[in-house]
Design an enzyme around this catalytic site. Sequence first.
Site, PDB file in Angstrom:
ATOM      1  N   LYS A 172       0.824  -1.210   0.000  1.00 12.32           N
ATOM      2  CA  LYS A 172       0.000   0.000   0.000  1.00 12.32           C
ATOM      3  C   LYS A 172       0.861   1.263   0.000  1.00 12.32           C
ATOM      4  CE  LYS A 172      -3.398  -0.170   2.944  1.00 12.32           C
ATOM      5  NZ  LYS A 172      -4.215  -0.033   4.189  1.00 12.32           N
ATOM      6  N   GLU A 174       3.189  -2.837  26.381  1.00 15.30           N
ATOM      7  CA  GLU A 174       4.287  -1.989  25.890  1.00 15.30           C
ATOM      8  C   GLU A 174       3.803  -0.547  25.692  1.00 15.30           C
ATOM      9  OE1 GLU A 174       7.766  -4.533  23.973  1.00 15.30           O
ATOM     10  OE2 GLU A 174       6.264  -3.956  22.496  1.00 15.30           O
ATOM     11  N   ALA A 187       7.043 -10.942  15.568  1.00 17.88           N
ATOM     12  CA  ALA A 187       7.905 -10.516  14.460  1.00 17.88           C
ATOM     13  C   ALA A 187       8.957 -11.578  14.154  1.00 17.88           C
ATOM     14  CB  ALA A 187       8.575  -9.188  14.811  1.00 17.88           C
ATOM     15  N   ASP A 202       0.975 -12.432  10.342  1.00 14.59           N
ATOM     16  CA  ASP A 202      -0.277 -12.266  11.096  1.00 14.59           C
ATOM     17  C   ASP A 202      -1.504 -12.795  10.359  1.00 14.59           C
ATOM     18  OD1 ASP A 202       0.509 -10.989  13.560  1.00 14.59           O
ATOM     19  OD2 ASP A 202       1.099  -9.269  12.352  1.00 14.59           O
TER      20      ASP A 202
END
Length: 404
Positions: A40, A172, A317, A300
């Site tokens: 994108k 976090e 990740a 994901d």
Amino acid sequence: MSTNKPKIVVLGAGYAGMMTTKRLTQKLGPEEAEIVLVNKHNYHYQTTWLHEVAAGTINPNRSRIMIKDVIDTKRVALIQDSVVEVKQDEQRVVLENDEIGYDFLVIGLGFEKATFGIPGMEENAFSIESVDKSRLIRDHIEYQFSRYKNEPGEKDHLLTIVVGGAGFTGIEFVGELAERVPELCKKYDIDKRKVRIINIEAAPSILPGFDEELADYARKSLAFRDIEFKLGVMIKECKPDSVVIGEEEEEIKAGTIVWTGGVQANGVIGKSGFELTKGKVTVNSDLRAPGYENIFILGDCSWVMDEEKGRPFPPTAQLAIQEADTCANNIYALLYGGELESFIYDNKGTVASLGGQHAMGTVFDQKKLYGVTAKAMKNVIDDRYLFLLGGPKLVLKKGKFRPF
């Protein structure tokens, strides 16, 4: 490019997409395959740094990496467009402005927030999904501090920040807020005691699935810095300026509401007809989508089963980065008739930042780290990815251990 070369199309420039593209360019020469990367934006971003962007503790540009700086665009055709649908039977990808055929497809389109049907959550809560959405959170929080200072009337709720979900991202994020709020209070001359940061979690403890001792350390570290926890409590409804929680339906007014309580695969996956389990595709051990010889789904967008534990690996990740190696190897094997390999996860540990120099986690053989040592390891992990992606130059430019 000649049409008799196999065409490999990679959708999404997240961790999985970027590293798969990188590995494919290393394994295949220009004459062996045409490689196309569709994204994108013209940049890749560090998803694991977005909580810092959202809190305002790092500059948004720090989390962004221009794709052309790390991927050879003479070797890889970069198409800047949004994916609408994958038509598997026709081996075509429909884009907003075009469409593209493929021989092999790698889908790494990332996540979107999952609201589990909580009324008002989709419309009224922010989410940490992209650089732009994270920057919006940062700007909104500061705007509320400015409103508090400059607008008349009853307005204490403007300084209340509600964070739904105490998983990795939620914890976090509140850690970064604990660092950011004192700066905002100083900037706008506001008594810090007026500010409330409330973390709401349906599970009985923060960081569900994390080591109990580490999770307890994190909770105490954050509570010491004035983070309030409401655990074992569900959000029943999210209104424009409040959340309704628990069986008693307590209403908490807030100036900012951020939802970090769940993610699911990009909506394109479901729209394209792939079978979903809890919002994602459960892929085969070789990372291919069930029923498809030439489609890989990574990051994901997929669940990869941990056969030992009988459940999927947590979507991190490092998992996405490791999947890229297996995916690239298997595409090479499909091209040249080799044997496909099963994905084997090498868990190098997990470290959660708690803001500033605070952190905790495990490394290597589940060795526990706390405080400054854990924070240093978190920086090493972040910099290692930058090194894999763009070498020493990228580490010097973007890394957490920069010498300047």
